[in-house]
Design a protein around this motif. Sequence first.
Motif, mmCIF file in Angstrom:
data_model
loop_
_atom_site.group_PDB
_atom_site.id
_atom_site.type_symbol
_atom_site.label_atom_id
_atom_site.label_comp_id
_atom_site.label_asym_id
_atom_site.label_seq_id
_atom_site.Cartn_x
_atom_site.Cartn_y
_atom_site.Cartn_z
ATOM 1 N N GLY A 1 14.535 11.023 -0.767
ATOM 2 C CA GLY A 1 14.460 11.338 -2.179
ATOM 3 C C GLY A 1 14.448 10.170 -3.131
ATOM 4 N N PHE A 2 14.312 8.950 -2.623
ATOM 5 C CA PHE A 2 14.261 7.792 -3.514
ATOM 6 C C PHE A 2 12.967 7.822 -4.312
ATOM 7 N N SER A 3 13.091 7.781 -5.635
ATOM 8 C CA SER A 3 11.912 7.896 -6.492
ATOM 9 C C SER A 3 11.559 6.583 -7.176
ATOM 10 N N GLY A 4 12.279 5.515 -6.835
ATOM 11 C CA GLY A 4 11.996 4.218 -7.430
ATOM 12 C C GLY A 4 10.799 3.538 -6.787
ATOM 13 N N ARG A 5 10.656 2.281 -7.099
ATOM 14 C CA ARG A 5 9.524 1.504 -6.615
ATOM 15 C C ARG A 5 9.812 1.005 -5.195
ATOM 16 N N VAL A 6 8.869 1.201 -4.271
ATOM 17 C CA VAL A 6 8.978 0.702 -2.895
ATOM 18 C C VAL A 6 7.813 -0.250 -2.652
ATOM 19 N N ILE A 7 8.143 -1.488 -2.332
ATOM 20 C CA ILE A 7 7.135 -2.525 -2.081
ATOM 21 C C ILE A 7 7.261 -2.966 -0.635
ATOM 22 N N LEU A 8 6.198 -2.867 0.122
ATOM 23 C CA LEU A 8 6.171 -3.258 1.534
ATOM 24 C C LEU A 8 5.198 -4.420 1.692
ATOM 25 N N ILE A 9 5.726 -5.570 2.129
ATOM 26 C CA ILE A 9 4.915 -6.792 2.229
ATOM 27 C C ILE A 9 4.758 -7.153 3.701
ATOM 28 N N CYS A 10 3.515 -7.261 4.146
ATOM 29 C CA CYS A 10 3.210 -7.500 5.556
ATOM 30 C C CYS A 10 2.312 -8.722 5.681
ATOM 31 N N ASP A 11 2.669 -9.648 6.564
ATOM 32 C CA ASP A 11 1.842 -10.853 6.697
ATOM 33 C C ASP A 11 0.634 -10.646 7.599
ATOM 34 N N GLU A 12 0.490 -9.471 8.200
ATOM 35 C CA GLU A 12 -0.708 -9.149 8.963
ATOM 36 C C GLU A 12 -1.668 -8.347 8.086
ATOM 37 N N ARG A 13 -2.943 -8.414 8.429
ATOM 38 C CA ARG A 13 -3.946 -7.688 7.647
ATOM 39 C C ARG A 13 -4.096 -6.247 8.111
ATOM 40 N N ASP A 14 -3.569 -5.944 9.291
ATOM 41 C CA ASP A 14 -3.601 -4.571 9.779
ATOM 42 C C ASP A 14 -2.446 -3.776 9.184
ATOM 43 N N HIS A 15 -2.649 -2.477 9.022
ATOM 44 C CA HIS A 15 -1.570 -1.603 8.593
ATOM 45 C C HIS A 15 -0.459 -1.611 9.654
ATOM 46 N N PRO A 16 0.772 -1.293 9.272
ATOM 47 C CA PRO A 16 1.883 -1.314 10.240
ATOM 48 C C PRO A 16 1.570 -0.508 11.497
ATOM 49 N N TYR A 17 1.896 -1.102 12.635
ATOM 50 C CA TYR A 17 1.582 -0.460 13.914
ATOM 51 C C TYR A 17 2.748 -0.607 14.885
ATOM 52 N N GLU A 18 2.671 0.144 15.977
ATOM 53 C CA GLU A 18 3.681 0.092 17.033
ATOM 54 C C GLU A 18 3.229 -0.890 18.105
ATOM 55 N N ASP B 1 3.201 6.668 -2.619
ATOM 56 C CA ASP B 1 3.496 5.664 -3.642
ATOM 57 C C ASP B 1 4.236 4.457 -3.066
ATOM 58 N N ILE B 2 3.766 3.996 -1.915
ATOM 59 C CA ILE B 2 4.273 2.767 -1.308
ATOM 60 C C ILE B 2 3.311 1.645 -1.671
ATOM 61 N N GLU B 3 3.792 0.629 -2.354
ATOM 62 C CA GLU B 3 2.952 -0.511 -2.724
ATOM 63 C C GLU B 3 2.838 -1.438 -1.511
ATOM 64 N N LEU B 4 1.719 -1.357 -0.829
ATOM 65 C CA LEU B 4 1.526 -2.080 0.418
ATOM 66 C C LEU B 4 0.707 -3.344 0.171
ATOM 67 N N HIS B 5 1.275 -4.478 0.552
ATOM 68 C CA HIS B 5 0.593 -5.765 0.414
ATOM 69 C C HIS B 5 0.327 -6.312 1.818
ATOM 70 N N LEU B 6 -0.910 -6.231 2.267
ATOM 71 C CA LEU B 6 -1.282 -6.700 3.601
ATOM 72 C C LEU B 6 -1.758 -8.150 3.536
ATOM 73 N N GLY B 7 -1.538 -8.881 4.626
ATOM 74 C CA GLY B 7 -1.989 -10.264 4.695
ATOM 75 C C GLY B 7 -1.298 -11.169 3.700
#
Length: 421
Positions: free
Chosen positions: A28-45, A75-81
């Motif tokens: 239920g968190f309605s605030g801002r969520v920023i996910l920063i990933c140093d890979e260019r691919d979307h998160p994977y297993e 509404d996840i702010e995803l920053h790839l690479g």
Amino acid sequence: MVDADQTFVIVGGGLAGAKAAETLRAEGFSGRVILICDERDHPYERPPLSKGYLLGKEERDSVFVHEPAWYARNDIELHLGQTVDAIDRTAKTVHFGDDGTLVHYDKLLLVTGAEPRRLDIPGTDLAGVHHLRRLAHSERLKHVLAALGRDNGHLVIAGAGWIGLEIAAAAREYGAEVTVVEPEPTPLHSVLGPELGQLFADLHREHGVRFHFGARLTEITGQDGMVLAARTDDGEEHPAHDVLAAIGAAPRTGLAEAAGLEIADRAHGGGVAVDERLRTSDPDIYAAGDVAAFHHTLFGTRLRVEHWANALNGGPAAARAMLGRDTTYDRVPYFFSDQYDVGLEYSGWAPPGTYDQVVIRGDAGKREFIAFWVKEGRVLAGMNVNVWDVTEPIQQLIRTGAEVDTEALADPRVPLDSLVP
């Protein structure tokens, strides 16, 4: 109290980070969520990278935690690479990206993972030297193994841990010749001890893998930039067209160290030191997954666990703690492996020196059994090999810490559930 004006930043785009973001929204968190990933691919297993995907049995899209559209939809702010290069704990900001983006955080989660350890020997700059950690590594290795199998080529693997053995099995399935060089006397020695390590040596030898125990690589020789052979410290030379370094992984703690966060000592696996709520020495910064060394109340020590289940469960646990939920992360460590026709699951923590006997239930010769690592009648760890649907009672035996009758533990006729108090 968490509200819509708050910003939670997640640094690291693996399974732990993606599941943490998912949990924040689910809780239920309605605030801002920023996910920063140093890979260019979307998160994977990562397990498919050395198993199904590497063998061509799983499609590329199957490795991703969520479909790409999921992030925008939630509404996840995803920053790839993008790489985070600094944390300012006083200002509560993170600095990332080539354009110097600066964002404020109310809570910060570090899930920066681990990096494969490199061979510090001559010849590692040759084209045929590989590591396996990222999706791009697996894609490259898939083509290498296929070519080796087609051309009767040789792969030398440094290290007989889980990754080394899974790659050895995959390489043999492709038809490549495989030699594994390992300084310990058996595979998986630091995890399973000598009692079970020999079983895996026998398994791989039956499939044509050659082992060179009690030795380390000292040089990779080549010509015209290509690998020709791998030499060991006892004077042996193994022909090779490619070499895989599978000598473990080191936690990516550089960002945390630069920010002045407490780091666990090497005896506890290094990593960012966190408490049972996965909180670092800064109360507004959390860490989970491969990079976190958490105090495990069950085993009474600090552990750093590098396996899939720890990321799967640790990311959500950290997210709940960030939200102020009453959270204690004390999951029994768990991992699984597939090699040829052998599938296994391991629960617990029992490195050599911590147990006084290994109890076998079933037929180890047929590789259908459960092994229990026991100390003073108490189960510390259990591994089921080609025996299924027993993880829950094994983990219950570990968690209760109750003394059990080892003869009953070894007897397949005695239901495991009946031994759980």
